[in-house]
Each structure stands twice: as C-alpha cells, then as structure tokens.
Design a protein around this motif. Structure first.
Motif, PDB file in Angstrom:
ATOM      1  N   ASN A  15      35.608 -75.626 -49.941  1.00  0.00           N
ATOM      2  CA  ASN A  15      35.645 -77.150 -49.828  1.00  0.00           C
ATOM      3  C   ASN A  15      34.944 -77.578 -50.994  1.00  0.00           C
ATOM      4  OD1 ASN A  15      37.012 -78.209 -47.694  1.00  0.00           O
ATOM      5  ND2 ASN A  15      35.782 -77.363 -46.197  1.00  0.00           N
ATOM      6  N   GLY A  53      37.553 -86.531 -45.467  1.00  0.00           N
ATOM      7  CA  GLY A  53      37.959 -85.260 -45.808  1.00  0.00           C
ATOM      8  C   GLY A  53      39.632 -84.934 -46.217  1.00  0.00           C
ATOM      9  N   ARG A 190      47.323 -88.472 -44.647  1.00  0.00           N
ATOM     10  CA  ARG A 190      47.059 -87.094 -44.087  1.00  0.00           C
ATOM     11  C   ARG A 190      48.411 -86.427 -44.756  1.00  0.00           C
ATOM     12  NH1 ARG A 190      44.679 -87.932 -38.024  1.00  0.00           N
ATOM     13  NH2 ARG A 190      42.819 -89.138 -38.562  1.00  0.00           N
ATOM     14  N   THR A 228      44.500 -79.491 -37.080  1.00  0.00           N
ATOM     15  CA  THR A 228      43.530 -80.288 -37.903  1.00  0.00           C
ATOM     16  C   THR A 228      44.164 -81.628 -38.359  1.00  0.00           C
ATOM     17  OG1 THR A 228      44.873 -79.505 -40.071  1.00  0.00           O
ATOM     18  CG2 THR A 228      43.390 -78.351 -39.086  1.00  0.00           C
ATOM     19  N   ARG A 229      45.159 -82.120 -37.632  1.00  0.00           N
ATOM     20  CA  ARG A 229      45.970 -83.366 -37.776  1.00  0.00           C
ATOM     21  C   ARG A 229      46.148 -83.796 -39.423  1.00  0.00           C
ATOM     22  NH1 ARG A 229      41.437 -83.976 -35.300  1.00  0.00           N
ATOM     23  NH2 ARG A 229      40.641 -85.717 -36.931  1.00  0.00           N
ATOM     24  N   ILE A 231      44.358 -82.999 -42.213  1.00  0.00           N
ATOM     25  CA  ILE A 231      43.163 -83.583 -42.885  1.00  0.00           C
ATOM     26  C   ILE A 231      42.924 -82.269 -43.701  1.00  0.00           C
ATOM     27  CG2 ILE A 231      41.016 -84.153 -42.910  1.00  0.00           C
ATOM     28  CD1 ILE A 231      41.540 -85.590 -40.194  1.00  0.00           C
ATOM     29  N   ARG A 233      40.264 -81.284 -45.623  1.00  0.00           N
ATOM     30  CA  ARG A 233      38.955 -80.655 -45.371  1.00  0.00           C
ATOM     31  C   ARG A 233      39.023 -79.697 -43.998  1.00  0.00           C
ATOM     32  NH1 ARG A 233      34.101 -84.528 -45.317  1.00  0.00           N
ATOM     33  NH2 ARG A 233      34.713 -84.595 -47.458  1.00  0.00           N
ATOM     34  N   GLU A 234      39.780 -80.383 -42.837  1.00  0.00           N
ATOM     35  CA  GLU A 234      39.687 -79.577 -41.864  1.00  0.00           C
ATOM     36  C   GLU A 234      40.838 -78.194 -41.776  1.00  0.00           C
ATOM     37  OE1 GLU A 234      40.317 -81.814 -38.198  1.00  0.00           O
ATOM     38  OE2 GLU A 234      38.772 -83.371 -38.854  1.00  0.00           O
ATOM     39  N   ASN A 237      38.899 -75.702 -43.518  1.00  0.00           N
ATOM     40  CA  ASN A 237      37.847 -75.005 -42.537  1.00  0.00           C
ATOM     41  C   ASN A 237      38.603 -73.924 -41.670  1.00  0.00           C
ATOM     42  OD1 ASN A 237      35.762 -76.371 -43.705  1.00  0.00           O
ATOM     43  ND2 ASN A 237      35.740 -77.880 -42.173  1.00  0.00           N
ATOM     44  N   LEU A 238      39.830 -74.234 -41.247  1.00  0.00           N
ATOM     45  CA  LEU A 238      40.454 -73.445 -40.122  1.00  0.00           C
ATOM     46  C   LEU A 238      41.114 -72.485 -40.828  1.00  0.00           C
ATOM     47  CD1 LEU A 238      41.180 -72.986 -37.295  1.00  0.00           C
ATOM     48  CD2 LEU A 238      43.176 -74.476 -37.547  1.00  0.00           C
TER      49      LEU A 238
END
Length: 463
Positions: A15, A53, A190, A228-229, A231, A233-234, A237-238
């Motif tokens: 990130n 994010g 998004r 994560t919808r 996004i 940044r999410e 992470n995932l």
C-alpha cells in the motif's frame, strides 16, 4: 517471503503510492489525462474527490511525475495542516528558494520575481493531499497564491485531493470565493468486478509473475470484489493475504481456500437435518428482509414510533419522533422533529420526506435542510447495503437511495434534518462501523447539484 517462490521483484500489493505500477483502469488514466489537460490550459484550481483508500495519493504521484516531465515546477504538500506562512515557506523550499523572510510580503515578492525572471518556466503546480483537512486561513492563502500571474500566464495552479468532506468544507459560506475559482472537479470511484480482476493481475504481472494463466481467476476476483467493495486499499490488503496463503500451500495460482473469509463467502456447510432446517429458516428470513427490510422492526419498535439509533431505551430530546401536527383545516399532518429540537414546518417535512415515494424516483429534493451520506457502494452489493441498514436501524421514511453511474452506484442517505446541529448530533451517534465508512453531512443544495451533475435518481427507503 513469497517473492522468491513466485519470482516477483517486489511485493505486488504493497500500500504505497508507486506511480510505476499505476493502474489505468477504473477511469484512473482518464482522470490523470484530464488533469494534465486542465493544467496545460492554466485553469487555476482543480479538485479531485474520492473515498478513503480509493487511490488519490497514487494518482497525485502519477500526475506529479508527468508534470515534471512536461517541465512544470511541482510542490507536493502531503499534509495540509500548515498555517499560511508555513505553507508559503514549504513552497519556497520546494523551489530551492530561501525561507528566512520576515513577512509574507517578502515571500510573495520572491515568488513573483522567481517566475518573472524565468519566462521560459511553465509555472508552479501545487498538489495538496488530504485537502479536506486544510485550515480555513490556509485555504484563503491558497486562493491568494493563484493571483500570482502575468498578462498571459498563471504562475501558480493548485490541485486539491481530498475525501468527500472536502465538498462540505468548500460549501461553507466563508469559502465561497475559493470555491468560485475551482474550474474542474473529478470524482475517483471504486472499481467494478471486471476492473478488480484486471487490477489484481496487472499488479502480479508488474511484479514479475510470468505464468501464462492469470494468478487470480475471475471467480476469485469476484469474491475479492464483494469483500472489498472495489476499494483499492482493501483489495491490496486482502490480495496480499491470499498470496501468502497460496504460498504456504505451495500453490501456483490462487484458490477459494486462500481467501481468509472463505467459509463465509465460498460455501455453506450443513450437518444433517438440523443444519438443513436452519438454512431453510435463514433463507425464508432473507426473502422477507429483501421484500421489506423493516419488517422485523414491527417486533422491536415502540408504539410511539421513535425513529433513532438502536439502543433500546427512551432517548428523550435526542430522539427523532414523528408526531401528528395540527393543520388549519382540522386534519392532521406529519411533521419531523429533529435531535436539536428544531423541526421543519409540516408542509416542508411532507415535501422533504414524502415527496420521494417508494418506487417512484425524483430528479431533485427540496433545497432545505441537511442529509447524512452514510456510504456509497455498487448497487449490486446488496449484502453491504443490508449491513449498513442493520447497523443504523432507523425507519425507512428516514432513508433515501440515490442511484447514478455505470456500473450503477448507490449512495445511502439519512434525512432530512432541519438544522446543521441536528445532523451533526445524529452523525456523532452513528455506530463506529458506519462512521469508519466515511459518513459525512451534506446540505440539500449540494445534494441536488450532485443529482443534476450525475443525472441521478432518488428513491425513498432502500431501493
């Protein structure tokens, strides 16, 4: 840990705002090109707004790199929590100029002479990150900086990058002069499901993943999108966790079992008749909830129809109560009392709440009061929308859904509130989970501008 195994030159899902792995999908490239075009035309001040994010800083770094290649002087301000004189000194330092002047007059004079003595320079572009945090006095200094110009060239241009609160900040009356100078504004959305698939494998390939088959197939990408919808940044992470789990089992490609939440999103386990029975009961409840999300409130709401946050006990003056209001003709109308004790007149309350009838979209809302924007998400993400509604537990008459864009986006709204203090009090009482989604207050006038600009439709309740 996994870089050697997959022959990667760097962590693909770190990130950090690295412009060398800038993803051009999801309108990112189009927005970057548009920003460069606006700056070339010397438009003055431009605004870029996006969710937490969403990749604003990465876009900023990409634009900064392109501007320097085009010959512009660039001052990147990562933290705008600076007083006006500190910001001026920061800009002077970025230009390699002395910063020990005693007055702002000397600093402005130095800046002006810097550009007039170098007519071949294209000018200075100030890129401000986290612009929604800028102090009021510093905002005014930014406006004054854009006054530095010659007869045919602006010496200073500004691009503001911020969260949605930046819109609210600029809507304040004292910031009207700065807002009037904003020539263009862009919204960083998004990623949709297809763009998430492209993003994941673009990152892997950029890091050196060399196998012909994509590391993330469309099924895995779709699950990551739902979790994560969209996004970025999410997603990072995932995806990093998925990559680590795949490495631990020595897998060449990602599989469903590598998702940390695999059991929740990938399969339903049943054990004998009891398990099947619970699944059927859950499915029936889900169907009822889809038909009317507020059906279950019939068993929990008090007879006084208090419309507030779940918490059980009577909240007195801090609750919103729908009560009959006497009309001159002797009939009863419904008014809306707010937390601060302020209430809209019955006719305005009716127009604000009832004008948007369930299933019947409207193009505009009454230009009075304030709303709370709870969250924005792809409309197909019903699971996320239901979770937000369950978290706040308010009556359907207090919720609105604004739909716009392609793919279709849903902005969940609560309101109207007669005065700003009432909306602020309600925002403070929202569950922390909803507040972390970036809930913010938006005036009805601003909301109508968004509706007009995006050709949005507004429905009462969750549509």
């Amino acid at each position: 840990m996994y870089k050697t195994f997959y022959n990667l030159s760097f962590d693909p899902f770190r990130n950090t705002p690295d412009p060398s792995i800038f993803f051009e999908g999801g309108d990112r490239k189009a927005i970057a090109d548009a920003l460069l075009y606006v700056i070339e035309r010397s438009e003055g001040i431009t605004k870029v707004v996006g969710d937490v994010g969403s990749g604003k800083t990465t876009l900023l770094r990409m634009v900064a790199q392109r501007l320097m290649e085009l010959g512009y002087q660039v001052a990147y301000i990562p933290s705008p929590l600076l007083q006006p004189e500190d910001m001026l000194r920061f800009i002077l330092r970025e230009l390699g100029l002395p910063t020990d002047m005693a007055s702002k007059f000397e600093m402005y004079d130095l800046l002006y002479r810097y550009f007039t003595d170098r007519p071949s320079l294209k000018g200075l572009v100030i890129l401000i990150d986290e612009a929604h945090l800028i102090p009021r006095d510093t905002l005014e200094e930014i406006r004054l900086l854009t006054n530095l110009e010659s007869d045919n060239q602006k010496f200073v241009q500004v691009v503001l990058f911020g969260q949605q609160e930046l819109d609210t900040l600029l809507d304040l009356h004292e910031n009207r002069q700065l807002k009037s100078r904003i020539s263009h504004q862009f919204y960083l959305g998004r990623l949709n499901a297809e763009e998430v698939y492209q993003y994941l494998n673009y990152r892997m390939n950029s890091a050196g993943f060399g196998l012909s088959r994509p590391f993330f197939d469309r099924r895995i990408a779709a699950k990551i999108y739902r979790l994560t919808r969209g996004i970025p940044r999410e997603i990072n992470n995932l995806a990093d966790k998925v990559l680590l789990n795949a490495f631990m089992r020595k897998g060449q490609y990602a599989m469903s079992r590598d998702l940390p939440a695999y059991d929740e999103v990938g399969r339903i386990r049943t054990f004998g008749f009891v398990g099947v029975l619970f699944v059927l009961i859950g499915a029936a409840g889900y169907w009822v909830y889809e038909m009317d999300p507020y059906f279950f409130h019939l068993f929990t709401s008090s007879s006084r129809q208090i419309v507030g946050l779940a918490g059980g006990k009577d909240q007195g003056a801090s609750s919103q109560i729908r009560a009959p209001v006497s009309a001159p003709d002797g009939k009863s109308k419904v008014g809306t009392a707010t937390e601060a004790g302020q209430s809209l007149p019955p006719e305005k309350a009716s127009a604000s709440v009832s004008a948007v009838k369930a299933g019947r979209p409207v193009q505009r809302l009454p230009n009075t009061g304030y709303y709370i924007a709870l969250a924005t998400t792809p409309c197909e993400d019903r699971k996320f929308i239901r979770s937000v509604v369950k978290s706040i537990r308010t009556a359907s008459s207090r919720l609105l859904t604004m739909q716009y864009g392609a793919p279709l986006q849903c902005k969940l709204l609560m309101g109207p509130f007669a005065v700003y203090a009432a909306s602020k009090a309600m925002l403070a009482r929202l569950p922390s989970r909803v507040q972390r989604l970036g809930a913010y207050i938006i005036p009805a006038t601003k909301l109508n501008k968004i509706i007009d600009n995006r050709h949005a439709k507004v429905y009462r309740g969750i549509h």
